[in-house]
Design an enzyme around this catalytic site. Structure first.
Site, PDB file in Angstrom:
ATOM      1  N   LYS A  40      21.385  27.370  26.293  1.00 38.65           N
ATOM      2  CA  LYS A  40      20.971  28.146  25.239  1.00 38.65           C
ATOM      3  C   LYS A  40      19.525  28.948  25.427  1.00 38.65           C
ATOM      4  O   LYS A  40      18.559  28.000  25.646  1.00 38.65           O
ATOM      5  CB  LYS A  40      20.889  27.385  23.928  1.00 38.65           C
ATOM      6  CG  LYS A  40      20.979  28.421  22.633  1.00 38.65           C
ATOM      7  CD  LYS A  40      21.232  27.496  21.420  1.00 38.65           C
ATOM      8  CE  LYS A  40      21.038  28.394  20.102  1.00 38.65           C
ATOM      9  NZ  LYS A  40      21.268  27.401  19.027  1.00 38.65           N
ATOM     10  N   GLY A  72      18.778  37.563  25.297  1.00 35.41           N
ATOM     11  CA  GLY A  72      19.104  36.275  25.844  1.00 35.41           C
ATOM     12  C   GLY A  72      18.309  35.159  25.823  1.00 35.41           C
ATOM     13  O   GLY A  72      18.431  34.028  26.508  1.00 35.41           O
ATOM     14  N   ASP A  88      34.039  31.174  16.858  1.00 36.08           N
ATOM     15  CA  ASP A  88      33.519  30.831  18.351  1.00 36.08           C
ATOM     16  C   ASP A  88      32.428  29.772  18.259  1.00 36.08           C
ATOM     17  O   ASP A  88      31.871  29.426  19.359  1.00 36.08           O
ATOM     18  CB  ASP A  88      32.604  32.146  18.612  1.00 36.08           C
ATOM     19  CG  ASP A  88      31.550  32.821  17.794  1.00 36.08           C
ATOM     20  OD1 ASP A  88      31.869  32.861  16.679  1.00 36.08           O
ATOM     21  OD2 ASP A  88      30.422  32.845  18.452  1.00 36.08           O
ATOM     22  N   ASP A 121      26.132  24.029  18.754  1.00 40.20           N
ATOM     23  CA  ASP A 121      25.459  25.348  18.462  1.00 40.20           C
ATOM     24  C   ASP A 121      24.745  25.242  16.913  1.00 40.20           C
ATOM     25  O   ASP A 121      25.509  25.763  15.922  1.00 40.20           O
ATOM     26  CB  ASP A 121      26.402  26.432  18.451  1.00 40.20           C
ATOM     27  CG  ASP A 121      25.643  27.798  18.724  1.00 40.20           C
ATOM     28  OD1 ASP A 121      24.395  27.671  18.960  1.00 40.20           O
ATOM     29  OD2 ASP A 121      26.147  28.780  18.701  1.00 40.20           O
TER      30      ASP A 121
END
EC number: 2.7.7.-
Length: 471
Positions: A112, A125, A252, A262
């Site tokens: 991540k 990103g 997701d 996440d």
């Protein structure tokens, strides 16, 4: 890197082929300052003996581990707050490696904040250091409370100043690596259905079935869905028992193994509040605390819809209908585990669940979620400790009498756990947002990591006290 006898690389997702992910390269960062390495997690995959220099090389600069083909950004779609988005995919992370653990499970090392990919949609990103610290703390707390969770494996500060619209900027940057049972999401199947590729769905089902649900027979797609439903019900029940709000239960962010991962805008409940939300942008409470079972079931129906391309609707529907009974069964088990008592049968166990929730509801803001389970862990054996503690005056009235009666019906499970020094304290370890913000403020302002590491050590001691070490 010297040979490591316990390290067993097994990059199975990569065998699916280029239609499921894109080969990528990690960003080149100005710095690589190791802030956290999880040697306990590393030991499960044979990597605990890496030197810090080797660790940074593999998890900060992403030199491939032996036997690994290099990172791949996974392709998937998903419903975000129930709106379908076909432009998703690993936008700031990738699958770095897959390793067979000592217990036989296949585990992923996923990132991540490792840089842009074909799915970044114009974003940078990157990951803020604060976001990385929050994910480490969330994963450690959830593991402490017995929730199936990914584990924060590594956190490395990367030396960039990031601009963010929803927090003070510029802010420090980091790259996180998590160790997870799988990153195959519900949205991975949704993408294959969206592009009308039943062959890809069949390949995904066989891949996930054989690796994560091997008791399901080959070709039994409804059986595979049933296994995912069961795992998801257990996860959801454990969230509720832990007083945890994930915050973003998009398709997701749910995977085929029923493992939480996440962590963005997560929260733990201060006290019983069904409408408590974690994300400031969840304006309608779609993913509020008490709506999480509904959200997970809705997501499962989307997975079932994707599987309709390769299986009949009726057995898939039957598999989905198993969620409700499985969730209630798992919720009873989760509350028994949190209270440290054994099962007495469905009726008595349900009575304990109902009276516990009633007491938390009656207690309002005065009775915090986590301290109730701490005070009464072990049932009758904790009476003097609970009634003589700081919340003793709260334990009175009809709701408490009903709770105490239901609790005392049950025998303590492994009562020797109460001998742990943690139960001599007056307060349990919690992870409320004020403490998280205080830890971050100390870290950010003075670069003082002592409170962060001290919290992790206390959580690990609490895990030992609860008897969850090694789970």
């Amino acid at each position: 890197m010297p040979p490591f006898p316990a390290y067993r690389p097994e990059p199975r997702f990569f065998e699916l082929g280029e239609e499921y992910g894109d080969a990528v390269r990690a960003a080149e960062f100005p710095q690589a300052i190791l802030r956290f390495r999880n040697d306990r997690a590393a030991a499960t995959v044979g990597l605990e003996t890496l030197t810090d220099e080797e660790w940074v090389a593999h998890f900060g600069r992403f030199q491939p581990l032996p036997g690994q083909p290099g990172p791949v950004a996974m392709r998937y779609h998903g419903h975000q707050f129930r709106t379908y988005n076909p432009d998703l995919g690993d936008g700031r992370g990738f699958l770095a490696a897959q390793i067979r653990a000592g217990d036989g499970r296949l585990l992923d090392l996923g990132t991540k904040g490792s840089g842009q990919t074909p799915w970044s949609r114009g974003a940078d990103g990157r990951l803020t250091l604060k976001g990385g610290v929050r994910e480490v703390l969330a994963a450690e707390m959830l593991e402490t409370l017995g929730v199936p969770t990914s584990r924060a494996f590594s956190l490395i500060e990367t030396g960039e100043d990031l601009e963010r619209g929803d927090e003070p900027s510029p802010t420090r940057s980091a790259v996180l690596v998590r160790l997870s049972h799988s990153h195959v999401r519900f949205g991975t199947f949704q993408r294959a259905a969206y592009i009308r590729r039943p062959d890809m769905i069949e390949a995904l089902v066989e891949h996930a079935r054989s690796l994560y649900h091997p008791t399901v027979a080959a070709g039994d797609t409804p059986g595979f869905l049933r296994a995912v439903v069961e795992a998801s019900a257990r996860l959801t029940a454990r969230w509720i028992a832990a007083g945890f709000v994930h915050g973003v239960l998009n398709t997701d962010n749910l995977n085929v193994t029923g493992e939480s991962f996440d962590y963005g805008p997560w929260r733990f409940l201060p006290h019983y509040e069904p409408g408590f939300t974690a994300a400031y942008f969840d304006q309608f409470g779609l993913y509020a605390f008490a709506r999480q079972p509904e959200a997970v079931f809705w997501a499962l129906t989307q997975l079932g819809g994707a599987l309709k391309l390769v299986a009949d609707a009726e057995p898939l529907t039957e598999a989905l209908n198993g969620f409700g009974p499985a969730y209630i069964r798992e919720l009873r088990a989760a509350f028994l585990a949190r209270l440290g008592v054994t099962s007495l049968g469905e009726a008595a166990d349900q009575r304990l669940l109902d009276t516990t929730l009633a007491l938390l509801r009656e207690g309002g803001e005065a009775l915090r979620w986590e301290p109730l389970f701490f005070d009464w862990f072990g049932g009758f054996a904790s009476s003097a400790r609970a009634l003589g503690g700081p919340r003793g005056k709260l334990y009175q009235g009809e709701a408490f009498d009903a709770f105490r009666f239901a609790l005392f019906e049950h025998e303590p499970e492994r009562p020797e756990r109460l001998e742990h020094p943690m139960f001599a304290a007056t307060e349990p370890e919690e992870m409320l947002i004020d403490e998280v913000e205080a830890i971050w403020a100390t870290t950010d302002a003075g670069d003082d990591w002592a409170p962060f590491h001290a919290k992790i050590e206390r959580l690990r001691a609490a895990r030992e006290a609860w008897g969850l070490a090694g789970c």
